[in-house]
Design a protein around this motif. Structure first.
Motif, short mmCIF file in Angstrom:
data_model
loop_
_atom_site.label_atom_id
_atom_site.label_comp_id
_atom_site.label_asym_id
_atom_site.label_seq_id
_atom_site.Cartn_x
_atom_site.Cartn_y
_atom_site.Cartn_z
N ARG A 160 0.83 -1.19 0.00
CA ARG A 160 0.00 0.00 0.00
C ARG A 160 0.87 1.26 0.00
NH1 ARG A 160 -4.78 2.70 2.04
NH2 ARG A 160 -3.98 4.06 3.64
N LEU A 182 -21.22 0.78 -2.35
CA LEU A 182 -22.32 1.75 -2.42
C LEU A 182 -21.83 3.15 -2.09
CD1 LEU A 182 -25.46 2.28 -2.44
CD2 LEU A 182 -25.39 1.82 -0.01
N THR A 204 -10.79 8.19 0.77
CA THR A 204 -11.97 7.34 0.74
C THR A 204 -11.96 6.46 1.98
OG1 THR A 204 -11.86 7.31 -1.66
CG2 THR A 204 -13.22 5.63 -0.64
N ALA A 251 -25.20 5.02 8.38
CA ALA A 251 -24.53 5.23 7.09
C ALA A 251 -24.72 6.66 6.61
CB ALA A 251 -25.07 4.25 6.05
N GLU A 287 -21.71 9.37 6.23
CA GLU A 287 -21.44 9.92 4.90
C GLU A 287 -21.32 11.44 4.97
OE1 GLU A 287 -21.77 11.29 0.91
OE2 GLU A 287 -23.24 11.75 2.46
N ASN A 316 -14.73 10.63 0.81
CA ASN A 316 -15.85 9.88 0.25
C ASN A 316 -16.06 8.61 1.07
OD1 ASN A 316 -16.59 11.34 -2.21
ND2 ASN A 316 -14.47 10.90 -2.79
N MET A 317 -17.30 8.14 1.07
CA MET A 317 -17.63 6.91 1.77
C MET A 317 -17.97 5.81 0.78
SD MET A 317 -20.88 6.08 4.28
CE MET A 317 -22.10 5.73 3.01
N MET A 318 -17.39 4.64 0.98
CA MET A 318 -17.78 3.45 0.22
C MET A 318 -18.34 2.43 1.18
SD MET A 318 -15.10 2.45 -2.63
CE MET A 318 -14.81 3.52 -4.01
N LEU A 319 -19.56 2.01 0.92
CA LEU A 319 -20.27 1.15 1.87
C LEU A 319 -20.36 -0.28 1.35
CD1 LEU A 319 -22.24 0.90 4.36
CD2 LEU A 319 -24.06 1.44 2.77
N MET A 320 -20.09 -1.24 2.21
CA MET A 320 -20.32 -2.65 1.87
C MET A 320 -21.15 -3.30 2.97
SD MET A 320 -16.70 -3.83 0.15
CE MET A 320 -17.46 -5.24 -0.66
N ILE A 321 -21.95 -4.30 2.60
CA ILE A 321 -22.73 -4.97 3.63
C ILE A 321 -22.44 -6.47 3.67
CG2 ILE A 321 -24.55 -3.23 3.85
CD1 ILE A 321 -26.30 -4.67 2.05
N VAL A 364 -11.55 -6.46 0.36
CA VAL A 364 -11.85 -5.63 -0.82
C VAL A 364 -11.54 -4.17 -0.53
CG1 VAL A 364 -13.70 -4.73 -2.31
CG2 VAL A 364 -13.56 -7.19 -1.83
N LEU A 365 -11.96 -3.68 0.63
CA LEU A 365 -11.74 -2.26 0.94
C LEU A 365 -10.26 -1.95 1.10
CD1 LEU A 365 -14.80 -1.61 3.27
CD2 LEU A 365 -14.43 -0.66 0.99
N ARG A 399 -8.73 -1.81 -2.25
CA ARG A 399 -9.13 -0.58 -2.96
C ARG A 399 -8.48 0.64 -2.29
NH1 ARG A 399 -10.65 -1.82 -7.69
NH2 ARG A 399 -10.18 -3.97 -7.25
N GLN A 400 -7.60 0.38 -1.34
CA GLN A 400 -6.78 1.43 -0.73
C GLN A 400 -7.57 2.51 -0.01
OE1 GLN A 400 -4.27 2.27 -4.31
NE2 GLN A 400 -2.69 1.55 -2.94
N VAL A 401 -8.62 2.11 0.69
CA VAL A 401 -9.28 3.11 1.53
C VAL A 401 -8.31 3.54 2.63
CG1 VAL A 401 -11.63 2.28 1.08
CG2 VAL A 401 -10.35 1.34 3.01
N ASP A 402 -8.50 4.76 3.12
CA ASP A 402 -7.59 5.28 4.16
C ASP A 402 -7.93 4.73 5.54
OD1 ASP A 402 -6.27 6.86 2.29
OD2 ASP A 402 -7.69 8.50 2.54
#
Lengths: 334, 334
Positions: free
Chosen positions: A45, A98, B65, B82, B86, B95-100, B114-115, B118-121
């Motif tokens: 990363r 989402l 993100t 959520a 957001e 930005n927010m990316m939501l997974m359930i 996955v998150l 995808r290199q979320v912070d």
């Protein structure tokens, strides 16, 4: 040597693991312990090397991730939409990411950019009317798979699967007229409800009833409270005997006001809502409602999106598709 | 020449645009037309070069993100969670990316992967109890910023901000006892409600009331319908005069059954629910409820996560933090 293997060498040097271990860790091999894998991923990363899921997708040119963009989550129809799509995608081997736009055109444009940059394989979205249609059209023209969940009534910029809301309002108002009503009001939420008003006015017109602007109330804010606050003027000044509400929550709030005033539903004033949410069937006077068929919309939209993704892989072309779903009127006691 | 500029040259060759145009397009420069930018991004995508938002983050080592993982969206508390997160993130420039996860431990583990890939912070999540705690602990130990929105009662694997549900149940049962109740039932949803049962039993114990397993009903499925179906046995066989329900929807369903049977609430049987959802204040008999303070939880969790991200950037260490929020009992007529 590819740039990937240069990076793997760098990661191996930085972490002190062998290139083989790094390679296995990035592939998500079960032979590598969770702790080692996380150390290697964190290093990857930092070096902006993208591990694991994406590493796999580097081979497949696919991430098996689909982006979903919705306007909000407080609307139960959209919540259910997200939930259904997630399950359909999961069955097909895809993950869902989402994002929400809060009805902001800027946030909508940004959500599209973020999801494309995160390399989702396709997008399903509940769009703001016309806000980013030129952007969406450009994406569609570039063969980026994108299916809209509304807006098919307009000059749609991409594939669309949508409830025909105009037909729904027409059906509801016709039902009132068949029951003998002539003074029919309309409480309209501010957002995205122009098709419902079109259906309302054309049903009046087709039945020879003059449109009376005093019978239309355009409201702001929360559905339940706004419905509660806005029905009085339609009932007292407008002499409405029936009211179409553009959301079930609005109708439920309006019916509560009636109950508190001792006004009988449906004897003194009748109501029809939109969306057929769960609370409508549980109301004191169960509410007649124009059903939003979440299951059909999400199923057809997901099928269409996955077909587009497949067509793209096989470089097959197909014309833009619009699928309108005709709503049912669920008749209860209101 | 860096590997980025090698890729940009490749994109320029493939698309026929100049390297300068490619570079500007990937930076999201407004000097490049939308159509050109999309062509270049699509090519970058095919070459697994990651454009725009990520390109920017390659410099900043940040994607701005944040990933959010929730168990489901049909629970109004989680929907509101959520929505609040957001907006807080948006204000902070994220930005927010939501997974359930649909309550699946496997989906939860996959969402984390996955998150991260995808290199979320950072990540905020409503975790399944203990399911992936060792994975979360390993991520925390690697200094990946992750804040949990529940589970702080346990040996928490990472930072956590959570409602103290045990204290909430204790408060509710104590309220019943102060009102003179001794036969107090508990209708418990199957998921994640063991702390509520702990609070229920310890309040009984502290007041010298024997625990009667016949007064506890563990239900499956939809809250409203399950509440409707399960209250009869507590009332008729268990002789309960008061019932704590682990969700408001359960209490609302149970109260509907009472109304249909002509059983008066609260005179014949009293109810307290959990979460204080909007529908509870609008019910026929407005429902007393243990408030889930979404605004406090989301605000504190977001602040803590952003602090962790900043600390990581500055390589500052800090011990794991747990913030418990004490729930209020919102007393209404039930």
């Amino acid at each position: 040597m590819t740039s990937n293997s240069i990076r793997q060498k760098e990661i191996a040097e930085k972490t002190g693991y062998s290139i083989n271990t790094v390679s296995l860790a990035l592939k998500g091999s079960p032979r590598i312990s969770e702790e080692t894998r996380l150390k290697i991923m964190e290093c990857a990363r930092q070096l902006n090397y993208i591990p694991n899921v994406v590493a796999r997708s580097l081979v497949q040119k696919k991430t098996n991730t689909i982006g979903i963009i919705l306007t909000e989550l407080m609307n139960p129809i959209l919540t259910e939409t997200a939930q259904e799509i997630e399950q359909l995608l999961k069955q097909a081997g895809y993950n869902m990411m989402l994002m929400i736009t809060n009805f902001s055109p800027e946030q909508e444009a940004e959500a599209l950019d973020v999801l494309v940059s995160r390399q989702v394989d396709g997008i399903m979205m509940y769009p703001l009317v016309r806000a980013n249609f030129s952007k969406i059209r450009a994406m569609h023209d570039q063969r980026f798979p994108i299916v809209l969940l509304a807006g098919g009534e307009y000059d749609s910029p991409s594939d669309a699967v949508y409830m025909n809301r105009q037909a729904g309002a027409y059906k509801a108002v016709s039902h009132f007229i068949q029951d003998g009503h002539r003074r029919i009001g309309f409480i309209r939420g501010a957002m995205n409800d122009e098709e419902k008003q079109n259906g309302y006015t054309s049903a009046l017109q087709d039945n020879g009833i003059d449109f009376d602007p005093g019978l239309v109330s355009i409201i702001q804010g929360d559905g339940y409270k706004a419905g509660y606050a806005s029905v009085q003027s339609l009932y007292e000044k407008g002499k409405a005997t029936a009211v179409l509400c553009s959301k079930d929550h609005i109708a439920l709030g309006a019916m509560r006001w009636c109950r508190e005033q001792g006004i009988r539903v449906p004897e003194d004033i009748a109501f029809i809502g939109f969306d057929d949410i769960a609370a409508s069937s549980f109301a004191d006077v169960p509410l007649t409602s124009v059903q939003y068929d979440v299951k059909s919309v999400t199923k057809k939209a997901t099928e269409l999106l996955l077909k587009r993704i497949e067509e793209k892989e096989h470089k097959v072309g197909a014309p833009l598709q619009k699928i309108a779903i005709d709503p049912k009127l669920i008749i209860r006691q209101s």
